[in-house]
Design a protein around this motif. Sequence first.
Motif, PDB file in Angstrom:
ATOM      1  N   GLY A 181      54.250  43.660  44.575  1.00 47.59           N
ATOM      2  CA  GLY A 181      53.563  44.681  43.763  1.00 47.59           C
ATOM      3  C   GLY A 181      54.017  44.387  42.469  1.00 47.59           C
ATOM      4  N   ILE A 182      55.112  43.889  42.131  1.00 44.88           N
ATOM      5  CA  ILE A 182      55.677  43.320  40.936  1.00 44.88           C
ATOM      6  C   ILE A 182      54.808  42.374  40.369  1.00 44.88           C
ATOM      7  N   ILE A 183      54.820  41.240  41.357  1.00 40.67           N
ATOM      8  CA  ILE A 183      54.335  39.867  41.360  1.00 40.67           C
ATOM      9  C   ILE A 183      52.619  40.147  40.923  1.00 40.67           C
ATOM     10  N   HIS A 184      52.084  40.736  41.666  1.00 41.93           N
ATOM     11  CA  HIS A 184      50.593  40.836  41.227  1.00 41.93           C
ATOM     12  C   HIS A 184      50.537  41.618  40.128  1.00 41.93           C
ATOM     13  N   MET A 185      51.109  42.663  39.853  1.00 35.38           N
ATOM     14  CA  MET A 185      50.945  43.337  38.601  1.00 35.38           C
ATOM     15  C   MET A 185      51.177  42.481  37.284  1.00 35.38           C
ATOM     16  N   ILE A 186      52.214  41.649  37.412  1.00 39.36           N
ATOM     17  CA  ILE A 186      52.652  40.766  36.284  1.00 39.36           C
ATOM     18  C   ILE A 186      51.662  39.535  36.145  1.00 39.36           C
ATOM     19  N   GLU A 187      51.062  39.265  37.264  1.00 40.31           N
ATOM     20  CA  GLU A 187      50.046  38.004  37.240  1.00 40.31           C
ATOM     21  C   GLU A 187      48.583  38.793  36.579  1.00 40.31           C
ATOM     22  N   THR A 188      48.505  40.009  36.882  1.00 44.42           N
ATOM     23  CA  THR A 188      47.356  40.587  36.321  1.00 44.42           C
ATOM     24  C   THR A 188      47.520  40.920  34.938  1.00 44.42           C
ATOM     25  N   LEU A 189      48.740  41.246  34.470  1.00 48.01           N
ATOM     26  CA  LEU A 189      48.981  41.552  33.139  1.00 48.01           C
ATOM     27  C   LEU A 189      49.160  40.376  32.189  1.00 48.01           C
ATOM     28  N   ALA A 190      49.354  38.947  32.805  1.00 51.54           N
ATOM     29  CA  ALA A 190      49.301  37.834  32.131  1.00 51.54           C
ATOM     30  C   ALA A 190      47.926  37.342  31.497  1.00 51.54           C
ATOM     31  N   TYR A 191      46.862  38.204  32.104  1.00 48.91           N
ATOM     32  CA  TYR A 191      45.472  38.071  31.469  1.00 48.91           C
ATOM     33  C   TYR A 191      45.266  38.713  29.934  1.00 48.91           C
ATOM     34  N   SER A 192      46.169  39.628  30.069  1.00 43.11           N
ATOM     35  CA  SER A 192      46.204  40.483  28.684  1.00 43.11           C
ATOM     36  C   SER A 192      46.438  39.546  27.434  1.00 43.11           C
ATOM     37  N   VAL A 193      47.504  38.654  27.971  1.00 44.44           N
ATOM     38  CA  VAL A 193      48.218  38.053  26.790  1.00 44.44           C
ATOM     39  C   VAL A 193      46.871  37.143  26.314  1.00 44.44           C
ATOM     40  N   ARG A 194      46.435  36.517  27.199  1.00 40.85           N
ATOM     41  CA  ARG A 194      45.246  35.482  26.848  1.00 40.85           C
ATOM     42  C   ARG A 194      44.181  36.297  25.996  1.00 40.85           C
ATOM     43  N   LEU A 247      45.153  30.409  20.114  1.00 41.80           N
ATOM     44  CA  LEU A 247      45.163  29.854  21.282  1.00 41.80           C
ATOM     45  C   LEU A 247      46.330  29.269  21.866  1.00 41.80           C
ATOM     46  N   VAL A 248      46.962  28.591  21.141  1.00 38.03           N
ATOM     47  CA  VAL A 248      48.170  27.901  21.576  1.00 38.03           C
ATOM     48  C   VAL A 248      49.405  29.090  22.088  1.00 38.03           C
ATOM     49  N   VAL A 249      49.499  30.192  21.235  1.00 40.24           N
ATOM     50  CA  VAL A 249      50.263  31.158  21.588  1.00 40.24           C
ATOM     51  C   VAL A 249      50.044  31.963  22.730  1.00 40.24           C
ATOM     52  N   ALA A 250      48.622  31.911  22.992  1.00 43.34           N
ATOM     53  CA  ALA A 250      48.140  32.504  24.314  1.00 43.34           C
ATOM     54  C   ALA A 250      48.507  31.745  25.525  1.00 43.34           C
ATOM     55  N   LEU A 251      48.316  30.531  25.341  1.00 44.85           N
ATOM     56  CA  LEU A 251      48.749  29.507  26.448  1.00 44.85           C
ATOM     57  C   LEU A 251      49.944  29.803  26.889  1.00 44.85           C
ATOM     58  N   SER A 252      50.876  29.632  25.773  1.00 43.65           N
ATOM     59  CA  SER A 252      52.234  29.528  25.865  1.00 43.65           C
ATOM     60  C   SER A 252      52.958  31.059  26.723  1.00 43.65           C
ATOM     61  N   LEU A 253      52.198  31.919  26.227  1.00 45.80           N
ATOM     62  CA  LEU A 253      52.968  33.224  26.807  1.00 45.80           C
ATOM     63  C   LEU A 253      52.274  33.303  28.122  1.00 45.80           C
ATOM     64  N   PHE A 254      50.939  32.958  28.464  1.00 49.54           N
ATOM     65  CA  PHE A 254      50.585  33.391  29.476  1.00 49.54           C
ATOM     66  C   PHE A 254      51.331  32.393  30.778  1.00 49.54           C
TER      67      PHE A 254
END
Length: 107
Positions: A13-26, A35-42
């Motif tokens: 559950g945590i893994i899938h939540m984190i992977e979904t929330l990673a798109y919010s960084v983008r 864009l560079v910050v987005a790619l790095s954080l993602f």
Amino acid sequence: MMEKLLIICVFVGIIHMIETLAYSVRLACLKTGKLVVALSLFNIIVILSRTANMVQAPLTGKLGDAVKSKEDLPVLLHQLQTILLAASIGTIVGALLLPSFVSIFPE
């Protein structure tokens, strides 16, 4: 056995939540034009999620190894369905938190 299944479900559950929330960084960084910050954080967030997946995968594999006969197959099926349910719940929670995480990341 039930506590192992609970641990696996929490990890998944945590893994899938984190992977979904990673798109919010983008999304947040694309709105600000960084864009560079987005790619790095993602990439950092996804690496953490995949590391957690490496911990969870052997635990899930042990569930299949525990099947000794055909009578145990329905139990394994139920356990795998529970893990898929946890993954779905994690993705839904991540999707619901997506707008909040987009607004959290600074401009």
